[in-house]
Design a protein around this motif. Sequence first.
Motif, PDB file in Angstrom:
ATOM      1  N   ASN A  28      44.073  38.449  35.369  1.00 35.41           N
ATOM      2  CA  ASN A  28      44.124  37.324  36.292  1.00 35.41           C
ATOM      3  C   ASN A  28      45.563  37.053  36.731  1.00 35.41           C
ATOM      4  O   ASN A  28      45.823  36.802  37.915  1.00 35.41           O
ATOM      5  CB  ASN A  28      43.513  36.089  35.623  1.00 35.41           C
ATOM      6  CG  ASN A  28      43.010  35.093  36.628  1.00 35.41           C
ATOM      7  OD1 ASN A  28      42.932  35.371  37.810  1.00 35.41           O
ATOM      8  ND2 ASN A  28      42.662  33.927  36.146  1.00 35.41           N
ATOM      9  N   LYS A  46      41.283  44.290  45.400  1.00 39.12           N
ATOM     10  CA  LYS A  46      39.818  44.281  45.346  1.00 39.12           C
ATOM     11  C   LYS A  46      39.310  45.012  44.109  1.00 39.12           C
ATOM     12  O   LYS A  46      38.369  44.564  43.455  1.00 39.12           O
ATOM     13  CB  LYS A  46      39.241  44.909  46.613  1.00 39.12           C
ATOM     14  CG  LYS A  46      39.359  44.046  47.839  1.00 39.12           C
ATOM     15  CD  LYS A  46      38.797  44.745  49.058  1.00 39.12           C
ATOM     16  CE  LYS A  46      39.033  43.932  50.306  1.00 39.12           C
ATOM     17  NZ  LYS A  46      38.561  44.630  51.516  1.00 39.12           N
ATOM     18  N   ILE A  49      39.825  42.836  41.124  1.00 41.10           N
ATOM     19  CA  ILE A  49      38.849  41.741  41.084  1.00 41.10           C
ATOM     20  C   ILE A  49      37.504  42.255  40.554  1.00 41.10           C
ATOM     21  O   ILE A  49      36.845  41.575  39.768  1.00 41.10           O
ATOM     22  CB  ILE A  49      38.717  41.072  42.469  1.00 41.10           C
ATOM     23  CG1 ILE A  49      39.993  40.288  42.767  1.00 41.10           C
ATOM     24  CG2 ILE A  49      37.497  40.169  42.534  1.00 41.10           C
ATOM     25  CD1 ILE A  49      40.084  39.719  44.167  1.00 41.10           C
ATOM     26  N   LYS A  50      37.122  43.478  40.944  1.00 34.46           N
ATOM     27  CA  LYS A  50      35.907  44.081  40.394  1.00 34.46           C
ATOM     28  C   LYS A  50      36.057  44.285  38.887  1.00 34.46           C
ATOM     29  O   LYS A  50      35.117  44.082  38.113  1.00 34.46           O
ATOM     30  CB  LYS A  50      35.612  45.417  41.071  1.00 34.46           C
ATOM     31  CG  LYS A  50      35.042  45.297  42.452  1.00 34.46           C
ATOM     32  CD  LYS A  50      34.733  46.668  43.008  1.00 34.46           C
ATOM     33  CE  LYS A  50      34.251  46.586  44.443  1.00 34.46           C
ATOM     34  NZ  LYS A  50      33.991  47.916  45.007  1.00 34.46           N
ATOM     35  N   GLN A  51      37.254  44.698  38.490  1.00 35.36           N
ATOM     36  CA  GLN A  51      37.545  44.888  37.080  1.00 35.36           C
ATOM     37  C   GLN A  51      37.413  43.566  36.318  1.00 35.36           C
ATOM     38  O   GLN A  51      36.846  43.513  35.228  1.00 35.36           O
ATOM     39  CB  GLN A  51      38.975  45.431  36.972  1.00 35.36           C
ATOM     40  CG  GLN A  51      39.330  46.108  35.711  1.00 35.36           C
ATOM     41  CD  GLN A  51      40.735  46.685  35.790  1.00 35.36           C
ATOM     42  OE1 GLN A  51      41.571  46.218  36.562  1.00 35.36           O
ATOM     43  NE2 GLN A  51      40.991  47.679  34.974  1.00 35.36           N
ATOM     44  N   LEU A  52      37.912  42.495  36.924  1.00 38.52           N
ATOM     45  CA  LEU A  52      37.810  41.166  36.329  1.00 38.52           C
ATOM     46  C   LEU A  52      36.347  40.745  36.182  1.00 38.52           C
ATOM     47  O   LEU A  52      35.953  40.155  35.172  1.00 38.52           O
ATOM     48  CB  LEU A  52      38.581  40.169  37.198  1.00 38.52           C
ATOM     49  CG  LEU A  52      38.834  38.785  36.649  1.00 38.52           C
ATOM     50  CD1 LEU A  52      39.693  38.852  35.394  1.00 38.52           C
ATOM     51  CD2 LEU A  52      39.533  37.931  37.703  1.00 38.52           C
ATOM     52  N   LYS A  53      35.538  41.086  37.170  1.00 39.54           N
ATOM     53  CA  LYS A  53      34.113  40.758  37.114  1.00 39.54           C
ATOM     54  C   LYS A  53      33.436  41.520  35.974  1.00 39.54           C
ATOM     55  O   LYS A  53      32.615  40.950  35.246  1.00 39.54           O
ATOM     56  CB  LYS A  53      33.446  41.103  38.452  1.00 39.54           C
ATOM     57  CG  LYS A  53      31.997  40.720  38.521  1.00 39.54           C
ATOM     58  CD  LYS A  53      31.408  41.023  39.889  1.00 39.54           C
ATOM     59  CE  LYS A  53      29.941  40.678  39.909  1.00 39.54           C
ATOM     60  NZ  LYS A  53      29.314  40.981  41.193  1.00 39.54           N
ATOM     61  N   ARG A  54      33.784  42.806  35.802  1.00 38.49           N
ATOM     62  CA  ARG A  54      33.209  43.587  34.700  1.00 38.49           C
ATOM     63  C   ARG A  54      33.581  42.985  33.353  1.00 38.49           C
ATOM     64  O   ARG A  54      32.748  42.896  32.449  1.00 38.49           O
ATOM     65  CB  ARG A  54      33.703  45.037  34.760  1.00 38.49           C
ATOM     66  CG  ARG A  54      32.865  45.945  35.608  1.00 38.49           C
ATOM     67  CD  ARG A  54      33.241  47.392  35.411  1.00 38.49           C
ATOM     68  NE  ARG A  54      34.580  47.713  35.837  1.00 38.49           N
ATOM     69  CZ  ARG A  54      34.940  48.022  37.068  1.00 38.49           C
ATOM     70  NH1 ARG A  54      34.031  48.057  38.017  1.00 38.49           N
ATOM     71  NH2 ARG A  54      36.189  48.301  37.361  1.00 38.49           N
ATOM     72  N   GLY A  56      34.358  39.862  32.746  1.00 37.95           N
ATOM     73  CA  GLY A  56      33.637  38.600  32.612  1.00 37.95           C
ATOM     74  C   GLY A  56      32.190  38.821  32.210  1.00 37.95           C
ATOM     75  O   GLY A  56      31.644  38.089  31.368  1.00 37.95           O
ATOM     76  N   THR A  57      31.566  39.844  32.780  1.00 40.25           N
ATOM     77  CA  THR A  57      30.185  40.168  32.427  1.00 40.25           C
ATOM     78  C   THR A  57      30.103  40.623  30.971  1.00 40.25           C
ATOM     79  O   THR A  57      29.204  40.196  30.233  1.00 40.25           O
ATOM     80  CB  THR A  57      29.641  41.271  33.361  1.00 40.25           C
ATOM     81  OG1 THR A  57      29.751  40.829  34.713  1.00 40.25           O
ATOM     82  CG2 THR A  57      28.200  41.593  33.049  1.00 40.25           C
ATOM     83  N   HIS A 106      35.079  49.615  32.057  1.00 42.14           N
ATOM     84  CA  HIS A 106      36.356  48.972  32.384  1.00 42.14           C
ATOM     85  C   HIS A 106      37.524  49.862  31.975  1.00 42.14           C
ATOM     86  O   HIS A 106      38.471  50.051  32.736  1.00 42.14           O
ATOM     87  CB  HIS A 106      36.460  47.616  31.695  1.00 42.14           C
ATOM     88  CG  HIS A 106      37.854  47.099  31.597  1.00 42.14           C
ATOM     89  ND1 HIS A 106      38.541  46.583  32.677  1.00 42.14           N
ATOM     90  CD2 HIS A 106      38.720  47.045  30.557  1.00 42.14           C
ATOM     91  CE1 HIS A 106      39.752  46.238  32.296  1.00 42.14           C
ATOM     92  NE2 HIS A 106      39.885  46.513  31.009  1.00 42.14           N
TER      93      HIS A 106
END
Length: 120
Positions: A28, A46, A49-54, A56-57, A106
Amino acid sequence: MEWYGPLTILPAVALIILSTSGFIIELNKEISIMEKEKNSDADIIKLKIKQLKRLGTANGFLYGSALIFLTAGILKMLIASETLFLFIMLLGVVAITIALAFLFIHSVKSIHIRQKHLQL
């Protein structure tokens, strides 16, 4: 298995959650710094951000598995149903396996993103 069996797994799950949370915080910060730079590559942002979403999941599945293991231990103590206990334990194992799969993805993709970022 005794009622405290699933509770012995919780420290390991907590350690993975702590590690994943550290990754989320650092990623972040990295995204924030890149967004402030004028010459940052939007594609890399971008991807991060996808990495951050993974991450978080994965963290969500880790929290879920901790809750499931806790529930399994408490239910085993209160109710002597071996079938219910095994089903809940299996559910916890599936949740942590999914989380570890997200963390594996990730790790593999972060190498590619880092290489792309350093080629700038």
